[in-house]
Design a protein around this motif. Structure first.
Motif, short mmCIF file in Angstrom:
data_model
loop_
_atom_site.label_atom_id
_atom_site.label_comp_id
_atom_site.label_asym_id
_atom_site.label_seq_id
_atom_site.Cartn_x
_atom_site.Cartn_y
_atom_site.Cartn_z
N LYS A 77 0.84 -1.19 0.00
CA LYS A 77 0.00 0.00 0.00
C LYS A 77 0.88 1.25 0.00
O LYS A 77 1.85 1.34 0.75
CB LYS A 77 -0.90 -0.01 1.24
N VAL A 78 0.54 2.18 -0.86
CA VAL A 78 1.26 3.46 -0.92
C VAL A 78 0.71 4.40 0.14
O VAL A 78 -0.48 4.72 0.15
CB VAL A 78 1.11 4.10 -2.32
N LEU A 79 1.58 4.83 1.05
CA LEU A 79 1.17 5.71 2.15
C LEU A 79 1.34 7.16 1.72
O LEU A 79 2.25 7.87 2.15
CB LEU A 79 2.01 5.41 3.40
N ILE A 222 8.92 -5.33 -9.09
CA ILE A 222 8.62 -3.95 -9.48
C ILE A 222 9.41 -2.99 -8.60
O ILE A 222 9.66 -3.26 -7.43
CB ILE A 222 7.10 -3.66 -9.38
N THR A 223 9.85 -1.88 -9.19
CA THR A 223 10.60 -0.87 -8.45
C THR A 223 10.47 0.48 -9.15
O THR A 223 9.99 0.58 -10.27
CB THR A 223 12.10 -1.25 -8.34
N ASP A 224 10.92 1.51 -8.46
CA ASP A 224 11.04 2.85 -9.05
C ASP A 224 9.70 3.40 -9.55
O ASP A 224 9.65 4.04 -10.60
CB ASP A 224 12.05 2.81 -10.20
N TRP A 254 9.28 7.10 -5.26
CA TRP A 254 9.58 5.75 -4.75
C TRP A 254 10.46 5.81 -3.51
O TRP A 254 11.57 6.36 -3.54
CB TRP A 254 10.26 4.95 -5.85
N SER A 255 9.97 5.24 -2.40
CA SER A 255 10.71 5.23 -1.15
C SER A 255 10.14 4.15 -0.24
O SER A 255 8.91 4.02 -0.12
CB SER A 255 10.63 6.59 -0.46
N LEU A 259 5.85 3.18 1.98
CA LEU A 259 5.15 1.96 1.57
C LEU A 259 4.78 1.12 2.80
O LEU A 259 5.57 1.01 3.75
CB LEU A 259 6.03 1.11 0.64
N GLU A 260 3.59 0.55 2.77
CA GLU A 260 3.19 -0.45 3.76
C GLU A 260 3.26 -1.81 3.07
O GLU A 260 2.43 -2.14 2.23
CB GLU A 260 1.76 -0.18 4.23
#
Length: 846
Positions: A77-79, A222-224, A254-255, A259-260
């Motif tokens: 999940k994107v915080l 997946i990244t970036d 991206w960091s 992220l959760e």
């Protein structure tokens, strides 16, 4: 070969890739190529600036999310709080799991109103391609192929904007799909993507933030991932693909901290070797005699171009030399290290270990000094130095080997510059313009040492006797006085200094003294050269005094192509002392180029700097005054009239043109931006002159009766003020697109006569306004004479003359800048620097 190898092929044979033939010769040149059975496209050299293949791709260390098998539990999940998105771009690097052909959800964004608010899905088709589909507001684009399912890392971007529901999908730097109408229903306009939703990576949300299904989950890495509140341009997408960040309107970067990560999703750190930028190179179309751009990586035919004298000297050297040194090197290495014939050698990508071995053997033979360096040997050594300076350092290679390569390179350079080789350098003077060629090779070599720089090691120095390299944020090279001076002056023979024009409009000196050791310096940022003003202080290696002090300004700007000497262009002396010299280097543009219709006579750096300073100060003051005046016209309640409307349009056009001119220097580093600045400068300055013409017509209408209503006059004025400039700029771009912009600054090209698309209309407008001014002055003087006789019939002759002089001077002083007549000085700037000063002072303050 591809463009890079074709360019290197010619360069290593002391030639150049073919330049674009003149317009008058294109048809005959095309027939010549056809007679030699050459068809299709042929590579061309770049006149406006050499393309540089990245010597080293960027390292990029990032956290990677590893999604294993498809499950209904793995998610990230994107915080981040998402605002409303009228436009959006999402980009990421992706490694697709090729074991399954089921649909997978890369990411899903849900809001209470729409669960499938923004989503990207994909699957592997039967032909082995990954197909993507974009979902916005629950509306689904078709599945379209974007990249091969080869298990490799791929970069993708998806864009969408509210206007027309336009969307696009990019993969590996290319647009793979695009259309409009996504999420538009009937005649209703598309809505923005709602804010304050939940963004999940790796799962399709069937309810807000949950209810996942295994068969729709993502499997792979997946990244970036980055998300912007705008549609990125193609150029910006290419920057992101090459691991450069675009900060404007970034919603999520991206960091790991943002992220959760669900416990079964692995998070690992990986090091990427980012792809270099995709560049396009120019080609000549044989048969059609046209030009176009294509990917530099294509394999196409090419032609190497020699100067006649250089070619025949090269052939002569090859025939007359015994190749003793080359034979000795190859025998010692037990393989072909240095080819005997520079025309026959292959262009190969040399790796680091081969380069170290080749230079080690060569340095050993040169160190022995038993074999004389003949002309062909010198050319072969220089050919090898060129090849080594193009080595690409791969990840994981030993840094000790790289440092050893630098040491051997510097040693070989020092040995071929020794005094006994002076006559050899002279014998190949047409092929190699003196030892300054070695400086250019060393400059390339310094860039290879970048991997040696670490947090614990911030400086590298490689030196052998009188020659050395140093790499920090600024890279330097130094050559001892004896190393270069002997070869530059032909064995120390005295020669009177001779001043001749250089190719960059500076001065070059055919006889100089090497007064300081540092002769090359480049400012770098993230391994990329950047352009900025720099101040240096150089210690003298020899005692300097008397008339020799003038030569100190030559030491900062190396110009090997212009006769192998130094150039004054862009550099000036700040202070000069017996033991040191402080120099300032910069490249500037000034107001005086706007109406320059001929190539400029030589100017000193001080003159150029003065012109630039006057331009910036004058334009800055003028711009501020124009803005204040415009605000006063708009806000203070000046009665609306024809004159007020015309003044406001003139103020706006002139302010926009001067603002662009002040900051046009910043656009020079980007050819596309510079082209756009040139076009808008052309448009706004043309509009300013058109409104000056309207000012003249308005004055004329007050002097001569004109049978036209005010409404019709204003329509005519708007067509003249904005329509005419738009037509002139549009026609010029349509007919001279490839010859529109000058080489050295963001303005119209003088050499191709495109400048007359500005100067021609301007001269016509100035002629009309001169006639208007003459008529207005006559009427004003006549009225003043009548008024004087009525009010003071018995006044003295002196008083009457004074009244008439003031009646003449007042309209001239007021109307000269309004009608633009001070610009007449602009066509005279090529005659004298005085006219340039006058022109800038009068017009930057207009």
């Amino acid at each position: 070969l591809d463009w890079w190898h074709a360019d290197r092929y010619c360069d290593q044979r002391f030639a150049q890739l073919l330049f674009e033939p003149p317009d008058s010769e294109q048809a005959s040149f095309s027939r010549l190529l056809q007679s030699h059975h050459i068809k299709g496209s042929v590579w061309l050299n770049e006149r406006d600036g050499v393309l540089h293949k990245p010597k080293r791709r960027r390292d990029h260390v990032v956290p990677v999310l590893v999604f294993g098998d498809k499950t209904d539990t793995k998610y990230v999940k994107v915080l981040s709080d998402f605002p409303e998105l009228p436009a959006v771009t999402a980009c990421a690097h992706l490694q697709w799991d090729t074991r399954t052909q089921e649909i997978a959800t890369i990411f899903s964004y849900a809001v209470p109103a729409f669960i499938n608010e923004f989503q990207l899905r994909g699957f592997v088709d039967e032909e082995g391609f990954v197909r993507f589909a974009l979902i916005v507001h629950g509306h689904h684009s078709p599945y379209l192929p974007v990249f091969r399912a080869d298990g490799q890392w791929h970069h993708f971007c998806v864009t969408w904007q509210q206007e027309n529901g336009t969307w696009a999908i990019y993969a590996d730097g290319k647009r793979r799909a695009s259309a409009s109408g996504l999420c538009a229903v009937g005649l209703s306009a598309p809505q923005a993507i709602y804010g304050q939703g939940t963004f999940i990576i790796g799962q399709d949300q069937d309810s807000l933030g949950g209810t996942f299904r295994a068969k729709e989950s993502f499997s792979g890495n997946i990244t970036d991932l980055h998300i912007w509140q705008r549609v990125l341009s193609m150029e910006q997408i290419e920057k992101v693909r090459s691991c450069w960040m675009v900060e404007q309107e970034l919603v999520f970067g991206w960091s790991s901290n943002a992220l959760e990560v669900e416990s079964t999703v692995q998070e690992v750190t990986a090091q990427f070797l980012c792809p270099g930028p995709v560049e396009e190179c120019r080609v000549f179309e044989v048969g059609s005699s046209g030009f176009r751009y294509t990917s530099c990586l294509q394999s196409l035919p090419f032609i190497c171009r020699y100067k006649k004298d250089a070619y025949w000297q090269l052939k002569k050297v090859q025939l007359e030399s015994s190749h003793l040194l080359v034979s000795r090197v190859n025998a010692l290495a037990e393989r072909i290290v240095v080819p005997e014939n520079v025309f026959m050698s292959d262009v190969q990508d040399m790796n680091l270990s081969v380069a170290v071995g080749a230079l080690n053997v060569l340095a050993t033979v040169l160190r022995e000094g038993e074999t004389p360096v003949e002309s062909s040997d010198l050319l072969a050594v220089l050919q090898l130095l060129k090849q080594v300076s193009s080595v690409e350092v791969q990840e994981g290679e030993e840094l000790e080997m790289l440092e050893q390569l630098g040491q051997y390179y510097v040693e070989v350079t020092e040995l071929i510059l020794e005094e006994q080789n002076i006559e050899t350098w002279s014998s190949v003077s047409q092929v190699i313009r003196g030892p300054m060629a070695v400086v250019e090779f060393c400059d390339r070599m310094v860039s290879l040492l970048a991997p040696l720089l670490t947090a614990g090691r911030t400086k590298i120095t490689v030196q052998h006797r009188n020659v050395g390299l140093r790499r920090v944020t600024v890279k330097y090279m130094w050559f001892g006085y004896g190393s270069l001076q002997r070869c530059l002056t032909g064995g120390g023979r005295s020669a009177a200094s001779q001043e001749v024009p250089a190719s960059d409009r500076g001065q070059k000196y055919l006889s100089t003294a090497v007064g300081t050791a540092v002769i090359s310096s480049t400012l770098l940022s993230d391994y990329q050269e950047i352009s900025t003003s720099v101040r240096y202080r150089l210690q003298h290696r020899i005692k300097v005094g008397g008339n020799f002090r003038v030569f100190l300004r030559l030491l900062l700007h190396v110009s090997p192509d212009a006769g192998g000497m130094w150039s004054t262009a862009g550099c000036s002396v700040v202070t000069s002392l017996p033991d040191s010299t402080a120099c300032f280097c910069n490249h500037t543009t000034n107001f005086a180029v706007l109406l320059q219709v001929y190539e400029m006579q030589q100017r000193t750096t001080k003159e150029e700097l003065t012109l630039q300073t006057l331009t910036f100060i004058g334009c800055g003051v003028s711009f501020c005054a124009l803005i204040v005046t415009f605000i006063l016209f708009s806000a203070v309640g000046v009665p609306k009239s024809e004159r007020t409307t015309v003044h406001k349009n003139l103020i706006f056009a002139l302010a926009a043109a001067e603002a662009l001119l002040m900051f046009s220097e910043l656009a020079k580093t980007n050819q596309v931006v510079c082209f756009m600045v040139t076009a808008f400068l052309h448009l706004f300055f043309m509009a300013a002159f058109s409104w000056m013409l309207v000012e003249g017509l308005l004055l004329w209408s007050k002097v001569v009766a004109v049978n036209m209503s005010e409404d019709r006059r204003m329509k005519f004025y708007y067509v003249t003020g904005w329509g005419l400039p738009a037509v002139i700029v549009g026609v010029t771009l349509a007919t001279s697109f490839n010859k529109y912009m000058a080489d050295n600054h963001c303005w119209l090209n003088v050499q191709t006569n495109v400048i007359w698309a500005f100067v021609g209309p301007v001269l016509f407008i100035l002629a009309v306004n001169t006639f208007v001014l003459f008529r207005v002055v006559m009427v004003t003087v006549s009225s003043a004479r009548r008024r004087s006789k009525m009010l003071t019939p018995n006044s003295s002759l002196e008083n009457q003359i004074g009244v008439q002089i003031w009646a003449t001077a007042k309209p001239i002083l007021v109307l000269l800048p309004v009608l633009g007549l001070t610009w007449v000085c602009g066509v005279l700037v090529h005659l004298s620097i005085i006219w340039a000063y006058v022109f800038i002072v009068l017009n930057s303050l207009q």
